[in-house]
Design an enzyme around this catalytic site. Structure first.
Site, mmCIF file in Angstrom:
data_model
loop_
_atom_site.group_PDB
_atom_site.id
_atom_site.type_symbol
_atom_site.label_atom_id
_atom_site.label_comp_id
_atom_site.label_asym_id
_atom_site.label_seq_id
_atom_site.Cartn_x
_atom_site.Cartn_y
_atom_site.Cartn_z
ATOM 1 N N ASP A 82 0.826 -1.206 0.000
ATOM 2 C CA ASP A 82 0.000 0.000 0.000
ATOM 3 C C ASP A 82 0.859 1.254 0.000
ATOM 4 O OD1 ASP A 82 0.810 -0.753 2.628
ATOM 5 O OD2 ASP A 82 -0.724 0.532 3.511
ATOM 6 N N GLU A 145 -0.030 -1.509 5.694
ATOM 7 C CA GLU A 145 1.022 -1.036 6.597
ATOM 8 C C GLU A 145 0.850 0.439 6.925
ATOM 9 O OE1 GLU A 145 4.984 0.604 7.768
ATOM 10 O OE2 GLU A 145 3.689 1.165 6.098
#
Length: 390
Positions: A82, A145
């Site tokens: 991400d 994350e």
């Protein structure tokens, strides 16, 4: 082995990963995961997707045991798929990568699509060279994350499945070998009071006033911690990220909510910090007499510390030095998923990757140097050789 590291291949893969997007919040890591898995399989590696939420798969890429590869403890690389939202102000398309003057531009180029690509091409080079390794090499790429850590929590719950001698987190460090990271916790504070007409504020109990007093305690705790600095990691910190409350200008505020970021030293427990905040509010007389306080830890990411003399740290540092990179050892004020690997699986962990945390990650017109990508890929491959050599 290093001859199998192709610059054009590394640039193309980094661009493909950047172009795949994956903004978070948004839960859109699927494209990046599929691009990474397809690239791994194309290079003769195995890849497995495991969904931790709809459209949000973790990816495991393995250089499988077999042939010249042994069955001892392996080496784990860790990354995430991400990226933070692009936001306004870009002079380029954030998810249409470009190359200009030796730099690759696009959201996630530094944090951390470049690191993922460098690890993957390093693993592919090890495979093509039939490197004599005593154990496997794995890249674990997690989702979420940048927000709540759904991916690393799922990975930790599932387990690694085999022992690893060490973990290298491919986050951007300007190729410095980072042997310690602070952790991070999000605390959501809900304060309830009693509504009343603003013409008679004494009839109510103002939750915003209570929040202001609580923030004085938070500020004082922050300042206190800065007087006792760890030489590697500094100290814990508080940041007030968001606040909202009240019903209207003429109403005594019956509620207020705070969102706090608390950076953690490796030995700190966020639940203990939340309990201490509640206790401090009680001692200061903020709560009671109609004011109630509730603190919830909504995200917690542990810090870690690895001995700089550990063979993992030495191997990574020496590998960067061997490829003529800017070799050094230090600490990191940021947090990363590596803390879970160190805490929950007792795997020695360091962070080392291409790109700058402070000048590029999460910035407008984010970019990474292509020469630095190549240095990282070479250092990753050499690290694996030196740690797992038969």
């Amino acid at each position: 082995m290093l001859e199998f590291l192709d610059r054009d291949d590394l640039v193309a893969l980094t661009r493909a990963l950047v172009d795949a997007g994956g903004e978070n919040p948004g839960g859109s890591e699927q494209n990046t995961a599929e691009v990474l898995a397809a690239a791994a399989r194309k290079r003769g590696l195995t890849a497995r997707l495991e969904h931790v939420a709809p459209g949000r798969p973790n990816v495991d890429v393995d250089l499988e045991p077999g042939g010249a590869i042994g069955h001892g403890p392996g080496l784990l690389f860790l990354g995430h798929s991400d990226v933070v939202p692009a936001g306004p102000g870009w002079t380029r398309e954030p998810f249409r990568s470009t190359v200009e003057d030796g730099r690759l531009y696009g959201r996630g180029s530094t944090d951390m699509k470049g690191g993922l690509a460098a690890v993957l091409v390093a693993m592919a080079a090890l495979r093509r060279a039939d490197a004599p390794l005593a154990g496997p090499v794995r890249l674990a790429c997690t989702v979420d994350e940048e927000d709540l850590g759904l991916g690393i929590r799922a990975l930790t719950t599932r387990g690694l499945g085999r022992p690893f001698r060490g973990c290298i987190v491919a986050e951007p460090t300007d190729l410095q070998t980072v042997v310690g990271c602070r952790g991070d916790a999000y605390l959501e504070v809900e304060i309830s009071g009693v509504a009343a007409h603003s013409g008679r504020p004494a009839d109510g109990r103002n939750a915003i006033d209570a929040a202001a007093r609580l923030l004085d305690l938070v500020r004082g705790d922050h300042d206190r911690m800065q007087h006792d600095l760890d030489p590697l990691l500094g100290a814990g910190t508080w940041n007030v990220g968001r606040i909202e409350g009240g019903r209207g200008t003429s109403v005594v505020a019956p509620s207020c909510r705070l969102w706090l970021d608390r950076r953690l030293m490796p030995d700190e427990d966020p639940q203990r910090i939340a309990a201490d905040l509640v206790e401090a509010a009680e001692v200061a007389g903020i709560t009671g007499d109609g004011i109630h306080l509730m603190v919830e830890v909504t995200m917690a990411m542990p810090g870690f510390r690895t001995d700089p003399a550990h063979p993992l740290a030495a191997a990574v540092h020496d590998a960067v030095d061997a490829v003529d990179g800017p070799a050094s050892i230090g600490g990191w004020t940021a947090a990363c998923d590596g803390g879970f690997i160190a805490r929950d699986h007792a795997v020695p962990t360091v962070v080392m990757g291409p790109g700058g945390l402070n000048d590029q990650a999460h910035q407008v017109d984010e970019s990474v140097g292509i020469d630095e990508l190549m240095l990282a890929a070479r250092a990753y491959a050499l690290s694996a050789l030196r740690l797992l050599a038969v």
